[in-house]
Design a protein around this motif. Structure first.
Motif, PDB file in Angstrom:
ATOM      1  N   PHE A 108       0.874  -1.192  -0.055  1.00 32.95           N
ATOM      2  CA  PHE A 108       0.153  -0.121   0.003  1.00 32.95           C
ATOM      3  C   PHE A 108       0.756   1.258  -0.093  1.00 32.95           C
ATOM      4  CE2 PHE A 108      -2.537   3.223   2.100  1.00 32.95           C
ATOM      5  CZ  PHE A 108      -3.226   3.312   1.365  1.00 32.95           C
ATOM      6  N   ALA A 109       2.082   1.073   0.189  1.00 35.08           N
ATOM      7  CA  ALA A 109       2.771   2.454   0.357  1.00 35.08           C
ATOM      8  C   ALA A 109       4.010   2.416  -0.345  1.00 35.08           C
ATOM      9  CB  ALA A 109       4.147   1.839   1.687  1.00 35.08           C
ATOM     10  N   GLN A 110       3.895   1.667  -1.170  1.00 32.35           N
ATOM     11  CA  GLN A 110       4.555   1.607  -2.215  1.00 32.35           C
ATOM     12  C   GLN A 110       3.747   1.916  -3.277  1.00 32.35           C
ATOM     13  OE1 GLN A 110       5.756  -1.808  -3.045  1.00 32.35           O
ATOM     14  NE2 GLN A 110       7.692  -1.635  -1.673  1.00 32.35           N
ATOM     15  N   LYS A 111       2.321   1.611  -3.393  1.00 30.64           N
ATOM     16  CA  LYS A 111       1.434   3.089  -4.484  1.00 30.64           C
ATOM     17  C   LYS A 111       0.928   3.740  -3.864  1.00 30.64           C
ATOM     18  CE  LYS A 111       0.544  -1.320  -6.878  1.00 30.64           C
ATOM     19  NZ  LYS A 111       0.508  -2.042  -7.788  1.00 30.64           N
ATOM     20  N   GLN A 112       0.922   3.739  -2.669  1.00 33.34           N
ATOM     21  CA  GLN A 112       0.215   5.216  -2.473  1.00 33.34           C
ATOM     22  C   GLN A 112       1.926   6.352  -2.885  1.00 33.34           C
ATOM     23  OE1 GLN A 112       0.127   6.352   1.992  1.00 33.34           O
ATOM     24  NE2 GLN A 112      -0.945   8.251   1.445  1.00 33.34           N
ATOM     25  N   GLU A 113       3.106   5.798  -2.900  1.00 29.32           N
ATOM     26  CA  GLU A 113       4.211   7.491  -3.211  1.00 29.32           C
ATOM     27  C   GLU A 113       4.065   7.046  -4.653  1.00 29.32           C
ATOM     28  OE1 GLU A 113       6.483  10.077  -2.448  1.00 29.32           O
ATOM     29  OE2 GLU A 113       5.618   8.807  -0.911  1.00 29.32           O
ATOM     30  N   SER A 114       3.864   6.231  -5.793  1.00 29.07           N
ATOM     31  CA  SER A 114       3.496   6.036  -6.483  1.00 29.07           C
ATOM     32  C   SER A 114       2.772   6.819  -7.486  1.00 29.07           C
ATOM     33  CB  SER A 114       3.675   5.302  -7.924  1.00 29.07           C
ATOM     34  OG  SER A 114       2.435   4.227  -7.172  1.00 29.07           O
ATOM     35  N   LYS A 115       1.173   6.992  -6.413  1.00 30.76           N
ATOM     36  CA  LYS A 115       0.298   8.000  -6.717  1.00 30.76           C
ATOM     37  C   LYS A 115       0.641   9.463  -6.649  1.00 30.76           C
ATOM     38  CE  LYS A 115      -1.884   4.996  -8.765  1.00 30.76           C
ATOM     39  NZ  LYS A 115      -1.887   4.975  -9.756  1.00 30.76           N
ATOM     40  N   ARG A 116       1.416   9.810  -5.770  1.00 34.91           N
ATOM     41  CA  ARG A 116       2.041  11.030  -5.043  1.00 34.91           C
ATOM     42  C   ARG A 116       1.984  11.605  -6.165  1.00 34.91           C
ATOM     43  NH1 ARG A 116       4.301  11.489   0.015  1.00 34.91           N
ATOM     44  NH2 ARG A 116       3.205  13.524  -0.240  1.00 34.91           N
ATOM     45  N   LYS A 117       3.514  10.816  -6.555  1.00 33.27           N
ATOM     46  CA  LYS A 117       4.169  11.277  -7.740  1.00 33.27           C
ATOM     47  C   LYS A 117       3.867  11.866  -9.113  1.00 33.27           C
ATOM     48  CE  LYS A 117       8.256  10.484  -5.222  1.00 33.27           C
ATOM     49  NZ  LYS A 117       9.185  11.534  -5.426  1.00 33.27           N
ATOM     50  N   ASP A 118       2.377  11.084  -9.694  1.00 33.26           N
ATOM     51  CA  ASP A 118       2.040  11.967  -9.925  1.00 33.26           C
ATOM     52  C   ASP A 118       1.535  13.088 -10.449  1.00 33.26           C
ATOM     53  OD1 ASP A 118       1.378   9.184 -10.981  1.00 33.26           O
ATOM     54  OD2 ASP A 118      -0.611   9.208 -10.609  1.00 33.26           O
ATOM     55  N   VAL A 119       1.629  13.534  -9.363  1.00 33.81           N
ATOM     56  CA  VAL A 119       1.416  15.100  -9.199  1.00 33.81           C
ATOM     57  C   VAL A 119       2.923  16.231  -9.637  1.00 33.81           C
ATOM     58  CG1 VAL A 119       1.020  17.439  -8.570  1.00 33.81           C
ATOM     59  CG2 VAL A 119      -0.129  15.602  -7.950  1.00 33.81           C
ATOM     60  N   GLU A 120       3.887  15.294  -9.367  1.00 30.13           N
ATOM     61  CA  GLU A 120       5.262  15.992  -9.608  1.00 30.13           C
ATOM     62  C   GLU A 120       5.587  15.765 -11.484  1.00 30.13           C
ATOM     63  OE1 GLU A 120       7.937  14.448  -6.661  1.00 30.13           O
ATOM     64  OE2 GLU A 120       6.691  14.964  -5.270  1.00 30.13           O
ATOM     65  N   ARG A 121       4.860  14.159 -12.021  1.00 29.41           N
ATOM     66  CA  ARG A 121       5.661  14.430 -13.446  1.00 29.41           C
ATOM     67  C   ARG A 121       4.745  15.068 -13.919  1.00 29.41           C
ATOM     68  NH1 ARG A 121       3.353   8.643 -12.727  1.00 29.41           N
ATOM     69  NH2 ARG A 121       3.061   8.966 -15.008  1.00 29.41           N
ATOM     70  N   ALA A 122       3.274  15.268 -13.635  1.00 30.15           N
ATOM     71  CA  ALA A 122       2.275  15.978 -14.696  1.00 30.15           C
ATOM     72  C   ALA A 122       2.882  17.542 -14.207  1.00 30.15           C
ATOM     73  CB  ALA A 122       0.805  16.195 -13.864  1.00 30.15           C
ATOM     74  N   PHE A 123       3.538  17.711 -13.549  1.00 32.67           N
ATOM     75  CA  PHE A 123       4.012  19.450 -13.640  1.00 32.67           C
ATOM     76  C   PHE A 123       5.633  19.658 -14.511  1.00 32.67           C
ATOM     77  CE2 PHE A 123       6.443  23.400 -11.353  1.00 32.67           C
ATOM     78  CZ  PHE A 123       5.194  24.180 -12.334  1.00 32.67           C
ATOM     79  N   GLY A 124       5.720  18.388 -14.680  1.00 29.02           N
ATOM     80  CA  GLY A 124       7.038  18.437 -15.583  1.00 29.02           C
ATOM     81  C   GLY A 124       7.657  17.810 -16.234  1.00 29.02           C
ATOM     82  N   VAL A 125       5.915  17.760 -17.084  1.00 29.25           N
ATOM     83  CA  VAL A 125       5.811  17.317 -18.498  1.00 29.25           C
ATOM     84  C   VAL A 125       5.287  18.976 -18.783  1.00 29.25           C
ATOM     85  CG1 VAL A 125       3.526  16.640 -20.079  1.00 29.25           C
ATOM     86  CG2 VAL A 125       4.900  15.425 -18.184  1.00 29.25           C
ATOM     87  N   LEU A 126       4.184  19.686 -17.946  1.00 34.34           N
ATOM     88  CA  LEU A 126       4.174  21.192 -18.578  1.00 34.34           C
ATOM     89  C   LEU A 126       5.058  22.035 -18.619  1.00 34.34           C
ATOM     90  CD1 LEU A 126       1.217  21.943 -15.622  1.00 34.34           C
ATOM     91  CD2 LEU A 126       0.747  21.519 -18.798  1.00 34.34           C
ATOM     92  N   GLN A 127       6.300  21.751 -17.760  1.00 34.20           N
ATOM     93  CA  GLN A 127       7.704  22.740 -17.413  1.00 34.20           C
ATOM     94  C   GLN A 127       8.319  22.282 -18.799  1.00 34.20           C
ATOM     95  OE1 GLN A 127       9.656  21.755 -13.825  1.00 34.20           O
ATOM     96  NE2 GLN A 127       9.207  23.642 -13.323  1.00 34.20           N
ATOM     97  N   ALA A 128       8.279  21.245 -19.426  1.00 31.92           N
ATOM     98  CA  ALA A 128       9.163  20.281 -20.016  1.00 31.92           C
ATOM     99  C   ALA A 128       8.704  21.409 -21.923  1.00 31.92           C
ATOM    100  CB  ALA A 128       9.297  19.167 -20.506  1.00 31.92           C
ATOM    101  N   LEU A 129       7.080  21.067 -21.985  1.00 30.84           N
ATOM    102  CA  LEU A 129       6.051  21.639 -23.138  1.00 30.84           C
ATOM    103  C   LEU A 129       6.168  23.024 -22.714  1.00 30.84           C
ATOM    104  CD1 LEU A 129       3.582  19.584 -23.083  1.00 30.84           C
ATOM    105  CD2 LEU A 129       4.791  19.386 -24.960  1.00 30.84           C
ATOM    106  N   PHE A 130       6.335  23.808 -21.843  1.00 29.31           N
ATOM    107  CA  PHE A 130       5.500  25.088 -21.833  1.00 29.31           C
ATOM    108  C   PHE A 130       6.842  25.812 -21.242  1.00 29.31           C
ATOM    109  CE2 PHE A 130       1.711  23.235 -21.622  1.00 29.31           C
ATOM    110  CZ  PHE A 130       1.567  23.690 -23.536  1.00 29.31           C
TER     111      PHE A 130
END
Length: 164
Positions: A108-130
């Protein structure tokens, strides 16, 4: 820093000693940003951002939309948010299990941490594009900066939808 009005210099001062605004976001694993709240001063901690964010108004007032799902045969009728340990205890906040005691908690802790990283990845994509997001800005109006941020988020969502 020199363009920041004197009365706001301390309020918006970030860790690097530069004026900073916080983006609060909720993102899914496909990097879609479902909620964004922009413009909170950097000196705010997570609790202050949470209290100023409109995302939980309905939850705190008991007017959240109905959510129904089943896990291991148990019916749930309340959504939840994955958080770290500093958030207040609420039924809708599921904190990280910092010291898992068994394999089930560890998974559960591993899955939760991977989900929390989704926000960081999404913002990283925005920074890469714009480039406008990753560069310091000359604009002094936080409302204009917010419009730029939301435009980039919406543009990315439209592009992703058209790609599919």
């Amino acid at each position: 820093m020199e363009n920041c009005p004197l009365q706001f210099k301390g309020l918006y001062l970030g860790r690097a000693g530069k004026p900073t605004l916080i983006l609060e976001a909720i993102a899914s694993c496909n990097l879609r940003i479902w909620h964004a709240f922009f413009g909170t001063p950097c000196r705010c901690n997570d609790i202050n951002v949470l209290e100023s964010s409109p995302i939980f108004n309905d939850v705190f007032e008991g007017h959240a939309p109905p959510i129904n799902f089943v896990i291991n045969g148990h019916q749930y009728d309340m959504g939840y948010y994955l958080t770290d340990g500093i958030y207040p205890q609420r039924a809708t906040f599921i904190p990280t299990i910092s010291l898992p005691l068994n394999e089930k908690e560890s998974i559960f802790a591993q899955k939760q941490e991977s989900k929390r990283k989704d926000v960081e990845r999404a913002f990283g994509v925005l920074q890469a594009l714009f480039a406008i997001i990753r560069q310091p800005t000359l604009a002094r109006d936080k409302y204009m900066l917010g419009k730029i941020m939301f435009t980039c988020i919406i543009r990315n969502m439209i592009t992703e939808d058209e790609r599919d």
